[in-house]
Design a protein around this motif. Structure first.
Motif, mmCIF file in Angstrom:
data_model
loop_
_atom_site.group_PDB
_atom_site.id
_atom_site.type_symbol
_atom_site.label_atom_id
_atom_site.label_comp_id
_atom_site.label_asym_id
_atom_site.label_seq_id
_atom_site.Cartn_x
_atom_site.Cartn_y
_atom_site.Cartn_z
ATOM 1 N N GLY A 92 -1.597 -16.853 1.539
ATOM 2 C CA GLY A 92 -1.291 -17.600 0.325
ATOM 3 C C GLY A 92 -0.943 -16.729 -0.861
ATOM 4 N N LYS A 93 -0.721 -15.442 -0.613
ATOM 5 C CA LYS A 93 -0.384 -14.497 -1.680
ATOM 6 C C LYS A 93 1.043 -13.997 -1.473
ATOM 7 N N GLU A 94 1.649 -13.550 -2.567
ATOM 8 C CA GLU A 94 2.993 -12.990 -2.523
ATOM 9 C C GLU A 94 3.005 -11.720 -3.369
ATOM 10 N N ILE A 95 3.687 -10.698 -2.904
ATOM 11 C CA ILE A 95 3.791 -9.432 -3.630
ATOM 12 C C ILE A 95 5.175 -9.382 -4.264
ATOM 13 N N ALA A 127 0.827 -1.214 0.000
ATOM 14 C CA ALA A 127 0.000 0.000 0.000
ATOM 15 C C ALA A 127 0.861 1.263 0.000
ATOM 16 N N LEU A 128 2.066 1.158 0.498
ATOM 17 C CA LEU A 128 2.964 2.309 0.539
ATOM 18 C C LEU A 128 3.552 2.622 -0.833
ATOM 19 N N TRP A 129 3.826 1.607 -1.641
ATOM 20 C CA TRP A 129 4.526 1.779 -2.923
ATOM 21 C C TRP A 129 3.969 0.763 -3.921
ATOM 22 N N PRO A 130 2.733 0.932 -4.432
ATOM 23 C CA PRO A 130 2.078 -0.126 -5.228
ATOM 24 C C PRO A 130 2.491 -0.208 -6.697
ATOM 25 N N PHE A 131 2.903 0.905 -7.287
ATOM 26 C CA PHE A 131 3.201 0.878 -8.721
ATOM 27 C C PHE A 131 4.519 0.152 -8.959
ATOM 28 N N GLY A 132 4.504 -0.763 -9.907
ATOM 29 C CA GLY A 132 5.683 -1.558 -10.193
ATOM 30 C C GLY A 132 5.704 -2.871 -9.439
ATOM 31 N N ARG A 133 4.612 -3.178 -8.734
ATOM 32 C CA ARG A 133 4.509 -4.452 -8.000
ATOM 33 C C ARG A 133 3.149 -5.063 -8.268
ATOM 34 N N THR A 134 3.056 -6.355 -8.090
ATOM 35 C CA THR A 134 1.801 -7.058 -8.299
ATOM 36 C C THR A 134 1.677 -8.216 -7.318
ATOM 37 N N VAL A 135 0.488 -8.775 -7.224
ATOM 38 C CA VAL A 135 0.205 -9.868 -6.308
ATOM 39 C C VAL A 135 0.067 -11.159 -7.105
ATOM 40 N N ILE A 136 0.726 -12.218 -6.628
ATOM 41 C CA ILE A 136 0.597 -13.540 -7.242
ATOM 42 C C ILE A 136 0.308 -14.569 -6.155
ATOM 43 N N GLU A 137 -0.186 -15.718 -6.569
ATOM 44 C CA GLU A 137 -0.357 -16.833 -5.640
ATOM 45 C C GLU A 137 1.025 -17.367 -5.286
ATOM 46 N N LYS A 138 1.219 -17.788 -4.028
ATOM 47 C CA LYS A 138 2.499 -18.360 -3.638
ATOM 48 C C LYS A 138 2.711 -19.670 -4.394
ATOM 49 N N PRO A 139 3.914 -19.883 -4.887
ATOM 50 C CA PRO A 139 4.193 -21.147 -5.583
ATOM 51 C C PRO A 139 3.993 -22.336 -4.652
ATOM 52 N N GLY A 140 3.447 -23.398 -5.193
ATOM 53 C CA GLY A 140 3.228 -24.595 -4.396
ATOM 54 C C GLY A 140 1.866 -24.655 -3.738
ATOM 55 N N GLY A 141 1.007 -23.723 -4.033
ATOM 56 C CA GLY A 141 -0.339 -23.740 -3.458
ATOM 57 C C GLY A 141 -0.384 -23.112 -2.084
ATOM 58 N N SER A 142 -1.573 -22.795 -1.644
ATOM 59 C CA SER A 142 -1.713 -22.110 -0.366
ATOM 60 C C SER A 142 -2.096 -23.051 0.768
ATOM 61 N N GLY A 143 -2.674 -24.192 0.476
ATOM 62 C CA GLY A 143 -2.999 -25.141 1.521
ATOM 63 C C GLY A 143 -4.331 -24.882 2.195
ATOM 64 N N VAL A 144 -4.759 -25.872 2.963
ATOM 65 C CA VAL A 144 -6.053 -25.827 3.641
ATOM 66 C C VAL A 144 -6.068 -24.743 4.714
ATOM 67 N N GLN A 182 10.455 -8.317 -12.123
ATOM 68 C CA GLN A 182 10.933 -9.679 -11.917
ATOM 69 C C GLN A 182 10.266 -10.605 -12.940
ATOM 70 N N PRO A 183 11.039 -11.382 -13.667
ATOM 71 C CA PRO A 183 10.425 -12.294 -14.620
ATOM 72 C C PRO A 183 9.646 -13.385 -13.880
ATOM 73 N N PHE A 184 8.519 -13.769 -14.450
ATOM 74 C CA PHE A 184 7.694 -14.814 -13.846
ATOM 75 C C PHE A 184 8.368 -16.148 -14.067
ATOM 76 N N VAL A 185 8.597 -16.875 -12.985
ATOM 77 C CA VAL A 185 9.205 -18.191 -13.068
ATOM 78 C C VAL A 185 8.116 -19.203 -12.748
ATOM 79 N N SER A 186 7.777 -20.007 -13.703
ATOM 80 C CA SER A 186 6.738 -21.003 -13.524
ATOM 81 C C SER A 186 7.290 -22.211 -12.787
ATOM 82 N N THR A 187 6.482 -22.776 -11.895
ATOM 83 C CA THR A 187 6.887 -23.990 -11.200
ATOM 84 C C THR A 187 6.501 -25.222 -11.993
ATOM 85 N N TYR A 188 5.763 -25.021 -13.085
ATOM 86 C CA TYR A 188 5.362 -26.133 -13.936
ATOM 87 C C TYR A 188 6.375 -26.287 -15.057
ATOM 88 N N ARG A 189 6.789 -27.487 -15.324
ATOM 89 C CA ARG A 189 7.783 -27.724 -16.382
ATOM 90 C C ARG A 189 7.255 -28.676 -17.411
#
Length: 133
Positions: free
Chosen positions: A118-121, A48-65, A126-133
């Protein structure tokens, strides 16, 4: 351009929004059982302090129950009210031409404010690195 937008954002609401999230985080950490939400509040405060240039993604590996259950509790207790606040302030910001990017940034915070666990900012540089190969 991101730096200019972040400075304008900081002056016209970002600082107060970040302070609100920090206060919520401190309160959650004091109550011990709500520490996961406190940590999430501190993470959102930085966003919230510095939002431009950042985004929210799901944490790799799932968030869990535990994250899903925690998010459901968060939505019922605080998430819906925070989202209403973001929508209201976004509408107020969108009244002026200069405020439109700020309103979009405010709306961009809704997913992480509604379900913070379960979210990561990350940086948009930063290039998106997929955990799926």
């Amino acid at each position: 351009m991101k730096t200019i937008l972040n400075i304008i954002w900081l002056l016209f609401g970002g600082l107060w929004l970040a302070l609100g999230y920090v206060l919520a985080g401190i309160l959650c950490c004091i109550l011990i059982i709500t520490i996961p939400w406190g940590i999430a509040s501190f993470r959102i405060a930085g966003y919230a302090l510095w939002p431009f240039g950042r985004t929210v993604i799901e944490k790799p590996g799932g968030s869990g129950v535990a994250s899903v259950l925690g998010n459901v509790i968060w939505i019922l207790v605080a998430g819906i009210w925070i989202v209403i606040g973001h929508i209201t302030t976004a509408i107020a910001m969108a009244i002026t031409i200069i405020g439109i990017p700020l309103a979009i940034a405010n709306l961009k915070m809704i997913p992480v404010s509604l379900m913070p666990l379960g979210k990561e900012i990350v940086s948009t540089n930063q290039p998106f690195v997929s955990t799926y190969r």
